[in-house]
Structures are given as C-alpha cells and as structure tokens.
Design a protein around this motif. Structure first.
Motif, PDB file in Angstrom:
ATOM      1  N   GLY A  35       0.829  -1.368  -0.042  1.00  0.00           N
ATOM      2  CA  GLY A  35      -0.091   0.072   0.099  1.00  0.00           C
ATOM      3  C   GLY A  35       0.855   1.432  -0.029  1.00  0.00           C
ATOM      4  O   GLY A  35       0.229   2.402   0.404  1.00  0.00           O
ATOM      5  N   ALA A  36       2.110   1.250  -0.329  1.00  0.00           N
ATOM      6  CA  ALA A  36       2.844   2.317  -0.308  1.00  0.00           C
ATOM      7  C   ALA A  36       3.305   2.697  -1.982  1.00  0.00           C
ATOM      8  O   ALA A  36       4.139   2.303  -2.730  1.00  0.00           O
ATOM      9  N   ASP A  37       2.442   3.747  -2.498  1.00  0.00           N
ATOM     10  CA  ASP A  37       2.562   4.003  -3.905  1.00  0.00           C
ATOM     11  C   ASP A  37       3.512   5.235  -4.096  1.00  0.00           C
ATOM     12  O   ASP A  37       2.685   6.185  -4.642  1.00  0.00           O
ATOM     13  N   CYS A  38       4.623   5.401  -3.443  1.00  0.00           N
ATOM     14  CA  CYS A  38       5.355   6.648  -3.414  1.00  0.00           C
ATOM     15  C   CYS A  38       6.441   6.449  -4.348  1.00  0.00           C
ATOM     16  O   CYS A  38       7.052   5.263  -4.294  1.00  0.00           O
ATOM     17  N   GLU A  39       7.178   7.321  -4.875  1.00  0.00           N
ATOM     18  CA  GLU A  39       8.197   7.462  -5.650  1.00  0.00           C
ATOM     19  C   GLU A  39       9.056   8.467  -5.290  1.00  0.00           C
ATOM     20  O   GLU A  39       9.197   9.585  -5.798  1.00  0.00           O
ATOM     21  N   PRO A  40      10.058   8.193  -4.239  1.00  0.00           N
ATOM     22  CA  PRO A  40      10.725   9.508  -3.611  1.00  0.00           C
ATOM     23  C   PRO A  40      11.957  10.024  -4.469  1.00  0.00           C
ATOM     24  O   PRO A  40      12.409   8.921  -5.236  1.00  0.00           O
ATOM     25  N   GLU A  41      12.285  11.124  -4.488  1.00  0.00           N
ATOM     26  CA  GLU A  41      13.327  11.480  -5.414  1.00  0.00           C
ATOM     27  C   GLU A  41      14.646  11.112  -4.946  1.00  0.00           C
ATOM     28  O   GLU A  41      14.843  11.077  -3.488  1.00  0.00           O
ATOM     29  N   GLU A  42      15.300  10.039  -5.858  1.00  0.00           N
ATOM     30  CA  GLU A  42      16.502   9.817  -5.280  1.00  0.00           C
ATOM     31  C   GLU A  42      17.515  10.783  -5.557  1.00  0.00           C
ATOM     32  O   GLU A  42      18.388  10.627  -6.560  1.00  0.00           O
ATOM     33  N   ASN A  43      17.885  11.529  -4.740  1.00  0.00           N
ATOM     34  CA  ASN A  43      18.895  12.762  -5.091  1.00  0.00           C
ATOM     35  C   ASN A  43      19.968  12.712  -4.202  1.00  0.00           C
ATOM     36  O   ASN A  43      20.795  13.502  -3.784  1.00  0.00           O
ATOM     37  N   GLY A  44      20.424  11.367  -3.453  1.00  0.00           N
ATOM     38  CA  GLY A  44      21.662  11.125  -3.004  1.00  0.00           C
ATOM     39  C   GLY A  44      22.811  11.045  -3.937  1.00  0.00           C
ATOM     40  O   GLY A  44      22.561  10.983  -5.117  1.00  0.00           O
ATOM     41  N   VAL A  45      24.164  11.163  -3.403  1.00  0.00           N
ATOM     42  CA  VAL A  45      25.240  11.148  -4.064  1.00  0.00           C
ATOM     43  C   VAL A  45      25.779   9.714  -4.037  1.00  0.00           C
ATOM     44  O   VAL A  45      26.934   9.360  -4.569  1.00  0.00           O
ATOM     45  N   THR A  46      25.405   8.983  -3.281  1.00  0.00           N
ATOM     46  CA  THR A  46      25.883   7.523  -3.203  1.00  0.00           C
ATOM     47  C   THR A  46      24.910   6.516  -3.241  1.00  0.00           C
ATOM     48  O   THR A  46      23.567   6.903  -2.971  1.00  0.00           O
ATOM     49  N   PHE A  47      25.130   5.255  -3.426  1.00  0.00           N
ATOM     50  CA  PHE A  47      24.140   4.107  -3.541  1.00  0.00           C
ATOM     51  C   PHE A  47      23.555   4.031  -2.279  1.00  0.00           C
ATOM     52  O   PHE A  47      22.250   3.812  -2.060  1.00  0.00           O
ATOM     53  N   ALA A  48      24.420   4.060  -1.097  1.00  0.00           N
ATOM     54  CA  ALA A  48      23.861   3.977   0.287  1.00  0.00           C
ATOM     55  C   ALA A  48      22.725   5.124   0.275  1.00  0.00           C
ATOM     56  O   ALA A  48      21.488   4.737   0.977  1.00  0.00           O
ATOM     57  N   GLU A  49      23.068   6.345   0.294  1.00  0.00           N
ATOM     58  CA  GLU A  49      22.113   7.420   0.573  1.00  0.00           C
ATOM     59  C   GLU A  49      20.719   7.237  -0.396  1.00  0.00           C
ATOM     60  O   GLU A  49      19.728   7.224   0.177  1.00  0.00           O
ATOM     61  N   ASN A  50      20.790   6.800  -1.413  1.00  0.00           N
ATOM     62  CA  ASN A  50      19.504   6.511  -2.330  1.00  0.00           C
ATOM     63  C   ASN A  50      18.697   5.274  -1.722  1.00  0.00           C
ATOM     64  O   ASN A  50      17.631   5.501  -1.482  1.00  0.00           O
ATOM     65  N   ALA A  51      19.561   4.251  -1.431  1.00  0.00           N
ATOM     66  CA  ALA A  51      18.852   3.240  -0.838  1.00  0.00           C
ATOM     67  C   ALA A  51      18.147   3.507   0.473  1.00  0.00           C
ATOM     68  O   ALA A  51      16.838   3.182   0.779  1.00  0.00           O
ATOM     69  N   ILE A  52      18.773   4.281   1.304  1.00  0.00           N
ATOM     70  CA  ILE A  52      18.206   4.863   2.483  1.00  0.00           C
ATOM     71  C   ILE A  52      16.943   5.685   2.227  1.00  0.00           C
ATOM     72  O   ILE A  52      15.971   5.587   3.028  1.00  0.00           O
ATOM     73  N   ILE A  53      17.240   6.595   1.358  1.00  0.00           N
ATOM     74  CA  ILE A  53      15.970   7.650   0.847  1.00  0.00           C
ATOM     75  C   ILE A  53      14.807   6.687   0.636  1.00  0.00           C
ATOM     76  O   ILE A  53      13.722   6.907   1.158  1.00  0.00           O
ATOM     77  N   LYS A  54      14.938   5.644  -0.130  1.00  0.00           N
ATOM     78  CA  LYS A  54      13.710   4.612  -0.783  1.00  0.00           C
ATOM     79  C   LYS A  54      12.994   3.874   0.324  1.00  0.00           C
ATOM     80  O   LYS A  54      12.089   3.804   0.531  1.00  0.00           O
ATOM     81  N   ALA A  55      14.146   3.424   1.211  1.00  0.00           N
ATOM     82  CA  ALA A  55      13.577   2.462   2.382  1.00  0.00           C
ATOM     83  C   ALA A  55      12.850   3.410   3.361  1.00  0.00           C
ATOM     84  O   ALA A  55      11.788   3.059   3.847  1.00  0.00           O
ATOM     85  N   LYS A  56      13.318   4.609   3.951  1.00  0.00           N
ATOM     86  CA  LYS A  56      12.619   5.417   4.800  1.00  0.00           C
ATOM     87  C   LYS A  56      11.529   5.785   4.281  1.00  0.00           C
ATOM     88  O   LYS A  56      10.432   5.677   4.976  1.00  0.00           O
ATOM     89  N   ALA A  57      11.015   6.082   3.024  1.00  0.00           N
ATOM     90  CA  ALA A  57      10.049   6.833   2.239  1.00  0.00           C
ATOM     91  C   ALA A  57       8.719   5.663   2.754  1.00  0.00           C
ATOM     92  O   ALA A  57       7.809   5.934   2.998  1.00  0.00           O
ATOM     93  N   VAL A  58       9.169   4.396   2.265  1.00  0.00           N
ATOM     94  CA  VAL A  58       8.264   3.327   2.435  1.00  0.00           C
ATOM     95  C   VAL A  58       7.995   2.986   3.746  1.00  0.00           C
ATOM     96  O   VAL A  58       6.804   2.579   4.126  1.00  0.00           O
ATOM     97  N   TYR A  59       8.859   2.963   4.606  1.00  0.00           N
ATOM     98  CA  TYR A  59       8.895   2.357   5.894  1.00  0.00           C
ATOM     99  C   TYR A  59       7.922   3.355   6.758  1.00  0.00           C
ATOM    100  O   TYR A  59       7.028   3.179   7.465  1.00  0.00           O
ATOM    101  N   ASP A  60       8.101   4.933   6.489  1.00  0.00           N
ATOM    102  CA  ASP A  60       7.119   5.653   7.009  1.00  0.00           C
ATOM    103  C   ASP A  60       5.680   5.591   6.790  1.00  0.00           C
ATOM    104  O   ASP A  60       4.867   5.916   7.373  1.00  0.00           O
ATOM    105  N   ILE A  61       5.353   4.792   5.565  1.00  0.00           N
ATOM    106  CA  ILE A  61       3.932   4.519   5.312  1.00  0.00           C
ATOM    107  C   ILE A  61       3.702   3.254   5.825  1.00  0.00           C
ATOM    108  O   ILE A  61       2.320   3.199   6.457  1.00  0.00           O
ATOM    109  N   VAL A  62       4.255   2.089   5.851  1.00  0.00           N
ATOM    110  CA  VAL A  62       3.864   0.858   5.968  1.00  0.00           C
ATOM    111  C   VAL A  62       4.166   0.278   7.604  1.00  0.00           C
ATOM    112  O   VAL A  62       3.464  -0.227   8.034  1.00  0.00           O
ATOM    113  N   ASN A  63       5.251   0.997   8.148  1.00  0.00           N
ATOM    114  CA  ASN A  63       5.483   0.649   9.547  1.00  0.00           C
ATOM    115  C   ASN A  63       5.994  -0.801   9.776  1.00  0.00           C
ATOM    116  O   ASN A  63       5.388  -1.170  10.925  1.00  0.00           O
ATOM    117  N   ILE A  64       6.098  -1.680   8.865  1.00  0.00           N
ATOM    118  CA  ILE A  64       6.711  -3.091   8.983  1.00  0.00           C
ATOM    119  C   ILE A  64       8.168  -3.057   8.438  1.00  0.00           C
ATOM    120  O   ILE A  64       8.547  -2.017   7.559  1.00  0.00           O
TER     121      ILE A  64
END
Ligand code: IMP
Length: 188
Positions: A35-64
C-alpha cells in the motif's frame, strides 16, 4: 511467516529476493502490495544514500520491516561513471550504445568495471546497509537478450550478463550478493 516489504515494484527483483529470503521463513512483498505508492526523489550522491531514501519513504508509510536497493555500473576508465547516475546516463534502451561509443578508444586491459548494489534495511528496532558487487569488463558490442540495462555489454568470464539465464546471473550478480548479505544479517 514474517513479511518484509521490498521498496520496489520490479517483478524480477522481487522474485530474486523472495527466493533468497524464503529459507528464513520471510515473505517478500512489493511496496504496491503493502500500500505504499510513493516514488521518492533519489537525490543522494551514493548508492547507500539513495537506498536509505527509498527504504525510509516506504517505512514511514507501512511501518513494518522494509528494505530498498540502489545499484549501478561503475566503469574504471570513466572514473566510476555512470555510477549512481546509471539510470539517467542515457534514455532507456540506449545506455549500452552510448557506453560502447564512449569506450571505443579504451584498450582491452583498461575496460574493467563493476556493478555495485547497496541494500538499506529498516525495522522498528534497527537500520543498516549491506552491499554487493560483481566485477567484469565492458564489451565492444551488445550481446544477448536477457536481463536489462547494461547487461548486454557487461562481460563476466566468456558471457555478457544478457547471455546468462536468470539463475546464472543471480548467482554472481551484485544484487544477489547484497541480498545474501541481508539474509546473513537477518539470521543474526
Ligand atoms: P536501480 O538501482 O534498479 O534504480 O538501477 C539503476 C540503474 O543501474 C538501472 O537503471 C540500470 O541501468 C543499472 N543497473 C542496475 N543493476 C543492473 C543490472 O543487474 N543489470 C544491468 N543494469 C543494471
């Protein structure tokens, strides 16, 4: 069975993750299924930053528990490019042709490259990243029809990744390695 959300809707990635995490008794579901239909902007400068941006955006919605990946191709002769900008290097379907052209004067022994993948994981108690890589070289022409992105020009041994079956690719791919590292961490 415990559920983990993979912050993607890519069916290939989901199948691969499901196979690797099933032995732990973990069911992997897509962000859409969660149920998380978000597409956060991947504006990090490393792979890790972008992966964290995506994981956080979805976690904030689903909480699992959630994990997200970010990956790309790093070419040594191009000082690591296209790297985190791999998805934006050329219009979809033209990335291999552009790379072949850019590499046309690079000799055999300087054509080394690697695929890199970072996975970020978040649950209510912890967060961490794991990574995986796959070393190879850039070919002179596109070969094979499997896979996606840079697979037809990325050579490992005597084949491009686009000439491999999905199983062969998963065994040596950057994403497969990162998923196996995630699996080890989740085992505790
Ligand atoms: P993402 O992490 O799925 O957003 O991938 C970023 C970009 O890196 C993709 O659009 C592809 O161009 C490239 N890429 C990542 N993994 C692979 C792979 O396994 N094969 C080919 N290209 C890949």
């Amino acid at each position: 069975m415990n559920k983990i959300v993979f912050a993607t809707n890519n069916a290939n990635k989901l199948r691969e993750a499901a196979e690797i995490l099933a032995p732990l008794g973990i069911e992997v579901i897509s962000q859409r299924e969660a149920g998380a239909d978000c597409e956060p902007e991947e504006n990090g400068v490393t792979f890790a930053e972008n992966a964290i941006i995506k994981a956080k955006a979805v976690y904030d919605i689903v909480n699992i528990p959630v994990f997200a990946d970010d990956s790309g191709l790093c070419v040594d002769a191009l000082e690591g490019r296209p790297g985190v900008y791999s998805a934006r290097y050329a219009p979809k379907g033209q990335e291999c042709a552009k790379l072949i052209e850019e590499m046309k004067n690079i000799p055999d022994n300087k054509r080394t490259a690697s695929f890199q993948c970072v996975i970020a994981y978040i649950d209510e108690k912890s967060s961490f990243t794991v990574s995986g890589s796959c070393c190879g070289s850039i070919g002179y022409e596109e070969k094979g029809t499997n896979g996606f992105g840079y697979d037809p020009v990325f050579v490992v041994g005597d084949k491009t990744m686009a000439e491999m079956t999905a199983e062969e690719k998963n065994e040596l791919s950057h994403r497969g390695a990162a998923l196996r590292a995630l699996c080890e961490k989740l085992k505790g």
